[in-house]
Enzyme design. Structure first.
Site, short mmCIF file in Angstrom:
data_model
loop_
_atom_site.label_atom_id
_atom_site.label_comp_id
_atom_site.label_asym_id
_atom_site.label_seq_id
_atom_site.Cartn_x
_atom_site.Cartn_y
_atom_site.Cartn_z
N LYS A 103 -6.01 13.62 -17.08
CA LYS A 103 -6.09 14.50 -18.26
C LYS A 103 -4.73 14.54 -18.97
O LYS A 103 -4.34 13.56 -19.58
CB LYS A 103 -6.60 15.88 -17.83
CG LYS A 103 -7.85 15.82 -16.93
CD LYS A 103 -9.07 15.32 -17.65
CE LYS A 103 -10.24 14.94 -16.74
NZ LYS A 103 -10.70 15.90 -15.77
N ASP B 297 -6.46 23.64 -8.01
CA ASP B 297 -6.61 22.61 -9.04
C ASP B 297 -5.92 23.15 -10.29
O ASP B 297 -6.40 24.09 -10.92
CB ASP B 297 -8.11 22.36 -9.27
CG ASP B 297 -8.37 21.23 -10.27
OD1 ASP B 297 -7.53 21.01 -11.16
OD2 ASP B 297 -9.45 20.61 -10.18
N TYR C 78 -14.59 22.75 -10.48
CA TYR C 78 -15.06 21.48 -11.07
C TYR C 78 -16.24 20.97 -10.23
O TYR C 78 -16.17 20.92 -9.00
CB TYR C 78 -13.89 20.52 -11.03
CG TYR C 78 -14.10 19.17 -11.66
CD1 TYR C 78 -14.41 19.04 -13.00
CD2 TYR C 78 -13.94 18.02 -10.89
CE1 TYR C 78 -14.56 17.79 -13.56
CE2 TYR C 78 -14.09 16.76 -11.46
CZ TYR C 78 -14.40 16.66 -12.79
OH TYR C 78 -14.55 15.42 -13.35
N ARG D 195 0.81 -1.22 0.00
CA ARG D 195 0.00 0.00 0.00
C ARG D 195 0.85 1.28 0.00
O ARG D 195 0.39 2.32 -0.42
CB ARG D 195 -0.96 0.00 1.20
CG ARG D 195 -2.15 0.92 1.00
CD ARG D 195 -3.21 0.74 2.09
NE ARG D 195 -2.63 0.84 3.39
CZ ARG D 195 -2.69 -0.09 4.35
NH1 ARG D 195 -3.33 -1.21 4.14
NH2 ARG D 195 -2.11 0.09 5.51
C1 LIG Z 1 -11.41 15.75 -14.58
C2 LIG Z 1 -11.11 16.82 -13.58
C3 LIG Z 1 -10.93 16.52 -12.24
C4 LIG Z 1 -11.14 15.14 -11.67
O1 LIG Z 1 -10.32 14.18 -12.19
P1 LIG Z 1 -10.78 12.62 -12.23
O2 LIG Z 1 -9.51 11.91 -12.46
O3 LIG Z 1 -11.77 12.53 -13.33
O4 LIG Z 1 -11.40 12.30 -10.90
C5 LIG Z 1 -10.60 17.54 -11.38
N1 LIG Z 1 -10.46 18.81 -11.82
C6 LIG Z 1 -10.63 19.14 -13.09
C7 LIG Z 1 -10.46 20.55 -13.52
C8 LIG Z 1 -10.98 18.16 -14.02
O5 LIG Z 1 -11.19 18.50 -15.30
#
Ligand SMILES: *Cc1c(COP(=O)(O)O)cnc(C)c1O
Length: 407
Positions: free
Chosen positions: A222, A197, A125, A71
């Site tokens: 992403k 973020d 988000y 882990r």
């Molecule tokens: C997609 C996204 C997330 C979350 O990511 P996941 O891997 O889908 O949980 C967070 N912030 C932004 C700006 C995003 O586009």
């Protein structure tokens, strides 16, 4: 090749991306240090010890980046985490998570406790908002949403319980660019933690910690992964905050599969060349859209029509492949006529992969502090690595369908 922390301020981002996280002890056979270019996939749950004394020693010292139990990870994940840390010169370390949302949740839980107050940007988000409104609320943590275009005026919302300010710049539907240096400086004066973020820019185009943030979060799903086939998140933090983030991640049992970490490391090697191309192609398409009479506004941080464009110019070294545009009039049905017939754009959530996507977005649904006002419906585009001339021709035909449907 070493992931030597000492020289990370001197290397340029593309060099970081090629070299980071490749410690010789992770890429070696006995007698051949660094012989393998990439740390391999080390799959493990059980770690075996020489004897009881060895087992006891391992349990009583730090397990960070040391084999202990599955882990806590293996070099495959540590290599990715180190590489992400090296992209942010002010960072102490990075923890990895099975999704971007898991990373956001853990980052917030590591700085907040019952009774605290959080300031959350109104363009955040949507699942981030859900975490605040459902989970944090049930633990007695109150959230106030603020306009993404506020900077020092944000102090009106701060009171003695305010512990953290969350930013997302630009917002991933409407692309307002926030004044990160101003907000983080104000927060620091008052002992308030800032989290951002940074998924849109990644540290390749915006080093969030160097601009004052304490904690930077990426949905690696992403651009870091970049190939639409892995879910992953990361939290990178300053020396003051990293121990708390790491402890919270361990307590919550968060970890990532070595196969997913390996794929993300593979993605990271080409992040720079991909983002440079996403940038060029997205700008080509965005500038073309800005000239079309059916388009009221293009919401792309690198275009003057985007709120916060001047701040983007001051703080960012580039722009990625995701932006939106506002149609001139029309409705749900004429917007669908545009999107449904597109040949080169998939219709789906997520972004940051090599392929183009188009999505109908309705920002008004996800706002409480501000009112979203626009001339017509909004379409969000992720511009992939296809030839931008093909994408423009496709959108040109789409706008013709939109005009016909709008009447
Ligand atoms: C997609 C996204 C997330 C979350 O990511 P996941 O891997 O889908 O949980 C967070 N912030 C932004 C700006 C995003 O586009």
């Amino acid at each position: 090749m070493s992931g030597d922390q000492g020289d990370r301020k001197d290397r340029k981002p593309l060099t970081h991306l090629a070299q980071a996280g490749r410690k010789p002890e992770w890429t070696s056979m006995p007698g051949q240090p660094g012989a393998i270019v990439n740390p391999p996939v080390w799959r493990a749950s059980t770690i075996l010890y020489d004897d009881v004394a060895h087992l006891r020693r391992a349990a009583s010292s730090s397990t960070h980046e040391r084999l202990f139990y599955g882990r806590k990870g293996t070099p495959t994940a540590w290599s990715l985490a180190d590489a992400l840390t090296e992209m942010e010169p002010e960072a102490e370390g990075t923890m990895l998570f099975p999704s971007g949302v898991a990373a956001i949740a853990c980052a917030l839980l590591s700085v907040l406790k019952p009774g605290d107050h959080l300031l959350m940007v109104d363009s955040a988000y949507d699942p981030t908002r859900n975490f605040c409104d459902k989970m944090l609320k049930s633990y007695g943590i109150e959230t106030t949403y603020y306009d993404p275009l506020e900077s020092v005026s944000i102090h009106h919302f701060i009171h003695e319980k305010t512990r953290a300010i969350f930013l997302e710049s630009p917002g991933s539907l409407t692309f307002e660019v926030q004044d990160v240096p101003a907000i983080t400086a104000l927060a620091r004066q008052r002992g308030i933690v800032t989290l951002i973020d940074n998924t849109w820019a990644t540290p390749y185009f915006f080093q969030a910690l160097s601009h004052g943030a304490d904690i930077s979060i990426l949905a690696c799903t992403k651009y870091i992964v970049g190939h639409s086939d892995v879910m992953l998140g990361s939290v990178t933090a300053t020396p003051a905050l990293f121990p708390k983030v790491r402890q919270t991640a361990y307590l919550l049992g968060q970890m990532v599969s070595p196969d997913d970490a390996w794929l993300a490391s593979r993605g990271l090697r080409t992040l720079g060349v991909r983002l440079n191309q996403h940038q060029d192609s997205a700008l080509h398409v965005a500038r073309w859209l800005a000239d079309q009479p059916d388009v009221a506004r293009v919401l792309h941080p690198a275009l003057p029509s985007c709120p916060g464009h001047e701040i983007w110019r001051r703080d960012f070294s580039g722009s990625s492949g995701l932006f939106s545009f506002v149609l001139n009039g029309g409705d749900e049905q004429s917007r669908a006529a545009l999107i449904d017939g597109l040949a080169h754009f998939g219709i789906g959530y997520s972004w940051g992969g090599f392929e183009s996507l188009a999505l109908p977005v309705d920002p008004a649904r996800y706002r409480t502090a501000t009112a979203w006002q626009a001339e017509g419906p909004v379409v969000r585009l992720q511009i992939g690595l296809e030839d931008p001339a093909d994408l423009v021709a496709d959108l040109d035909a789409g706008l013709a369908r939109f005009r016909k449907a709008r009447g």
